[in-house]
Design a protein around this motif. Structure first.
Motif, PDB file in Angstrom:
ATOM      1  N   ILE A  93       4.670  11.776   0.360  1.00  0.00           N
ATOM      2  CA  ILE A  93       5.427  10.673  -0.245  1.00  0.00           C
ATOM      3  C   ILE A  93       5.883  11.015  -1.657  1.00  0.00           C
ATOM      4  O   ILE A  93       6.940  10.567  -2.083  1.00  0.00           O
ATOM      5  N   PHE A  94       5.103  11.844  -2.369  1.00  0.00           N
ATOM      6  CA  PHE A  94       5.534  12.264  -3.697  1.00  0.00           C
ATOM      7  C   PHE A  94       6.745  13.181  -3.592  1.00  0.00           C
ATOM      8  O   PHE A  94       7.737  13.014  -4.287  1.00  0.00           O
ATOM      9  N   GLY A  95       6.658  14.153  -2.697  1.00  0.00           N
ATOM     10  CA  GLY A  95       7.735  15.137  -2.561  1.00  0.00           C
ATOM     11  C   GLY A  95       9.031  14.544  -2.019  1.00  0.00           C
ATOM     12  O   GLY A  95      10.121  14.982  -2.378  1.00  0.00           O
ATOM     13  N   LEU A  96       8.933  13.548  -1.165  1.00  0.00           N
ATOM     14  CA  LEU A  96      10.125  12.959  -0.545  1.00  0.00           C
ATOM     15  C   LEU A  96      10.455  11.571  -1.110  1.00  0.00           C
ATOM     16  O   LEU A  96      11.266  10.854  -0.523  1.00  0.00           O
ATOM     17  N   ARG A  97       9.813  11.221  -2.227  1.00  0.00           N
ATOM     18  CA  ARG A  97      10.057   9.957  -2.938  1.00  0.00           C
ATOM     19  C   ARG A  97       9.844   8.721  -2.064  1.00  0.00           C
ATOM     20  O   ARG A  97      10.548   7.740  -2.164  1.00  0.00           O
TER      21      ARG A  97
ATOM     22  N   VAL B 151      -6.072   2.659   7.820  1.00  0.00           N
ATOM     23  CA  VAL B 151      -4.747   2.614   8.447  1.00  0.00           C
ATOM     24  C   VAL B 151      -3.727   2.499   7.326  1.00  0.00           C
ATOM     25  O   VAL B 151      -3.814   1.590   6.496  1.00  0.00           O
ATOM     26  N   PHE B 152      -2.748   3.423   7.309  1.00  0.00           N
ATOM     27  CA  PHE B 152      -1.778   3.485   6.227  1.00  0.00           C
ATOM     28  C   PHE B 152      -0.362   3.510   6.780  1.00  0.00           C
ATOM     29  O   PHE B 152      -0.119   4.019   7.875  1.00  0.00           O
ATOM     30  N   LEU B 153       0.562   2.977   5.991  1.00  0.00           N
ATOM     31  CA  LEU B 153       1.983   2.998   6.324  1.00  0.00           C
ATOM     32  C   LEU B 153       2.697   3.879   5.321  1.00  0.00           C
ATOM     33  O   LEU B 153       2.644   3.628   4.113  1.00  0.00           O
ATOM     34  N   LEU B 154       3.357   4.930   5.828  1.00  0.00           N
ATOM     35  CA  LEU B 154       4.161   5.808   4.985  1.00  0.00           C
ATOM     36  C   LEU B 154       5.617   5.437   5.214  1.00  0.00           C
ATOM     37  O   LEU B 154       6.081   5.412   6.352  1.00  0.00           O
ATOM     38  N   THR B 155       6.339   5.146   4.139  1.00  0.00           N
ATOM     39  CA  THR B 155       7.740   4.766   4.277  1.00  0.00           C
ATOM     40  C   THR B 155       8.620   5.683   3.441  1.00  0.00           C
ATOM     41  O   THR B 155       8.300   5.984   2.289  1.00  0.00           O
ATOM     42  N   PRO B 156       9.737   6.129   4.022  1.00  0.00           N
ATOM     43  CA  PRO B 156      10.678   6.965   3.275  1.00  0.00           C
ATOM     44  C   PRO B 156      11.340   6.179   2.149  1.00  0.00           C
ATOM     45  O   PRO B 156      11.221   4.957   2.061  1.00  0.00           O
TER      46      PRO B 156
END
Length: 145
Positions: free
Chosen positions: A104-108, A118-123
């Motif tokens: 998430i850091f690298g792709l903002r 349980v985690f949600l990663l969002t672009p």
């Protein structure tokens, strides 16, 4: 013959031919077990349509850190990912969360905890809408006075 069909036949809405409902084996010639079904090209499979419109969400339940690659590939393609780390050992789960933090850091993007492990990663282009009940009361939707 079903009761609705009998009533329809009695009213003259349909023909009263029970024989037409049964077919000979000759009717099915050309559809041998090895023959492939041909789909109309105008029909889209739901996943293809969702992919074209950017409406996909990936869910990944890794067993070990080796499964982190699937999370990275989905997220790199711009797909929000729900990571369910409940099946993992705590040490490996921490490594996957660290990996996700790097993604998430690298792709903002952003990461949000949905529940325990349980985690949600969002672009970057995805907006998370909070379903907080207090927000509904502020606009008067649930105001009962």
């Amino acid at each position: 013959m079903g009761s609705v069909r009998k009533a329809s036949a009695w009213l003259g809405l349909v023909d009263d031919n029970d024989d037409e409902r049964y077919y000979d084996d000759e009717t099915y010639e050309g559809n041998e077990p090895g023959d492939a079904w041909v789909t109309d090209p105008r029909v889209k499979v739901a996943s293809d349509t969702a992919e074209e419109k950017g409406r996909r969400i990936g869910t990944v339940t890794p067993d070990s850190f080796r499964d982190a690659r699937a999370i990275g590939e989905l997220f790199r393609d711009g797909v929000p990912v729900i990571m369910n780390l409940t099946a993992m050992e705590p040490a490996d789960a921490k490594r996957v969360v660290d990996f996700a933090a790097g993604l998430i850091f690298g792709l903002r993007g952003s990461i949000e905890r949905v529940s325990t492990r349980v985690f949600l990663l969002t672009p970057a282009h995805t907006e998370i809408v909070n379903g907080d009940p207090a927000a509904h009361r502020a606009d008067g939707f649930f105001n009962q006075s």
